[in-house]
Design a protein around this motif. Sequence first.
Motif, PDB file in Angstrom:
ATOM      1  N   ARG A  90      23.773  17.641  84.339  1.00 16.01           N
ATOM      2  CA  ARG A  90      24.385  18.923  83.982  1.00 16.01           C
ATOM      3  C   ARG A  90      23.476  20.083  84.370  1.00 16.01           C
ATOM      4  NH1 ARG A  90      28.802  18.645  80.745  1.00 16.01           N
ATOM      5  NH2 ARG A  90      28.416  20.697  79.830  1.00 16.01           N
ATOM      6  N   CYS A  91      22.165  19.857  84.389  1.00 13.39           N
ATOM      7  CA  CYS A  91      21.243  20.893  84.845  1.00 13.39           C
ATOM      8  C   CYS A  91      21.439  21.177  86.329  1.00 13.39           C
ATOM      9  CB  CYS A  91      19.795  20.474  84.567  1.00 13.39           C
ATOM     10  SG  CYS A  91      18.574  21.685  85.132  1.00 13.39           S
ATOM     11  N   LEU A  92      21.565  20.117  87.119  1.00 15.38           N
ATOM     12  CA  LEU A  92      21.763  20.292  88.553  1.00 15.38           C
ATOM     13  C   LEU A  92      23.030  21.095  88.834  1.00 15.38           C
ATOM     14  CD1 LEU A  92      20.836  16.748  89.918  1.00 15.38           C
ATOM     15  CD2 LEU A  92      19.351  18.715  89.492  1.00 15.38           C
ATOM     16  N   ALA A  93      24.051  20.907  88.016  1.00 12.17           N
ATOM     17  CA  ALA A  93      25.314  21.611  88.226  1.00 12.17           C
ATOM     18  C   ALA A  93      25.189  23.117  88.012  1.00 12.17           C
ATOM     19  CB  ALA A  93      26.388  21.040  87.303  1.00 12.17           C
ATOM     20  N   THR A  94      24.187  23.556  87.237  1.00  9.44           N
ATOM     21  CA  THR A  94      24.027  24.998  86.983  1.00  9.44           C
ATOM     22  C   THR A  94      23.239  25.707  88.081  1.00  9.44           C
ATOM     23  OG1 THR A  94      21.927  24.786  85.739  1.00  9.44           O
ATOM     24  CG2 THR A  94      23.991  24.537  84.491  1.00  9.44           C
ATOM     25  N   ILE A  95      22.586  24.961  88.953  1.00  4.87           N
ATOM     26  CA  ILE A  95      21.646  25.580  89.898  1.00  4.87           C
ATOM     27  C   ILE A  95      22.287  26.603  90.835  1.00  4.87           C
ATOM     28  CG2 ILE A  95      20.178  25.084  91.905  1.00  4.87           C
ATOM     29  CD1 ILE A  95      19.036  22.743  90.369  1.00  4.87           C
ATOM     30  N   ASP A 192      26.735  29.543  81.044  1.00  2.00           N
ATOM     31  CA  ASP A 192      26.823  28.675  82.218  1.00  2.00           C
ATOM     32  C   ASP A 192      25.474  28.527  82.923  1.00  2.00           C
ATOM     33  OD1 ASP A 192      27.078  31.388  82.793  1.00  2.00           O
ATOM     34  OD2 ASP A 192      28.413  31.094  84.499  1.00  2.00           O
ATOM     35  N   GLY A 193      24.425  29.047  82.281  1.00  3.80           N
ATOM     36  CA  GLY A 193      23.085  28.884  82.826  1.00  3.80           C
ATOM     37  C   GLY A 193      22.205  28.013  81.957  1.00  3.80           C
ATOM     38  N   GLU A 202      24.792  21.840  74.135  1.00  4.37           N
ATOM     39  CA  GLU A 202      25.030  23.189  74.646  1.00  4.37           C
ATOM     40  C   GLU A 202      25.912  23.977  73.682  1.00  4.37           C
ATOM     41  OE1 GLU A 202      26.631  22.623  78.590  1.00  4.37           O
ATOM     42  OE2 GLU A 202      25.148  21.062  79.021  1.00  4.37           O
ATOM     43  N   GLN A 203      26.877  23.285  73.088  1.00  5.23           N
ATOM     44  CA  GLN A 203      27.794  23.945  72.156  1.00  5.23           C
ATOM     45  C   GLN A 203      27.058  24.431  70.911  1.00  5.23           C
ATOM     46  OE1 GLN A 203      30.847  21.555  69.962  1.00  5.23           O
ATOM     47  NE2 GLN A 203      32.305  22.801  71.107  1.00  5.23           N
TER      48      GLN A 203
END
Length: 229
Positions: A90-95, A192-193, A202-203
């Motif tokens: 999920r971290c990679l998806a925010t990059i 979203d970051g 995250e929630q």
Amino acid sequence: MVGWRAAPKEIQVKPRILVPLLASLLAALCGAAPGRAGTIVDGWSSVAVPPAPELKPARLDARTTALLVLDFNGHEEAASGPCNAATKPRCLATIPAVAGLIARARAAGVAVVHSTSANGVPADIRPGVAPAPGEPVVKAGPDKFIGTALGDILAKRGARTLVIVGTAAEGAVLDTGTDAALHGYDVVVPVDGLSSTEPYAEQYVAWHFAHAPGVAARTTLTRIDAVAF
């Protein structure tokens, strides 16, 4: 008659008295108070998800704003940090979105400060969000103010508002953002970051920034595309 003692009467305990006594004794032996209410863990599955917090635009003064890019180290392997495909995809998806935010911040003259987790080095920070020459990098546990020069770095740049992105949401983002708010900074958190191993973390971080005493009043929850410098 001297020395005479009456035979003791048989003591009878009625069931309606005996049952509560036995229950109290059992509770005491088990270390629990009689009639104790269930804990939040006991009723975990019955708790309703609260309404989502409102996201607001954030128009910021570039001269007094700093962007904190936290713990994106994890280049190619879990041993080098938390932002990796094995443990936090999920971290990679925010990059991509974070990279765009960094580019806009640099273009506006906003101070950009990076961090690594305790087991990382600057070379482990993911491409796309890596420090530019001259951008400071601090290394610490979840709260990036503890044991680092972050406070001095921000003071020298006159930063009073912090935009915070990174991973883990419940670690670096939560602890650094909470510390900042409690010490008088205005905090902007683009939802979203931030990232974690699972959506629930995250929630609850978003809920914390929206509701925590002493923190919510100084925090703006937003989206990356709603941040303007």
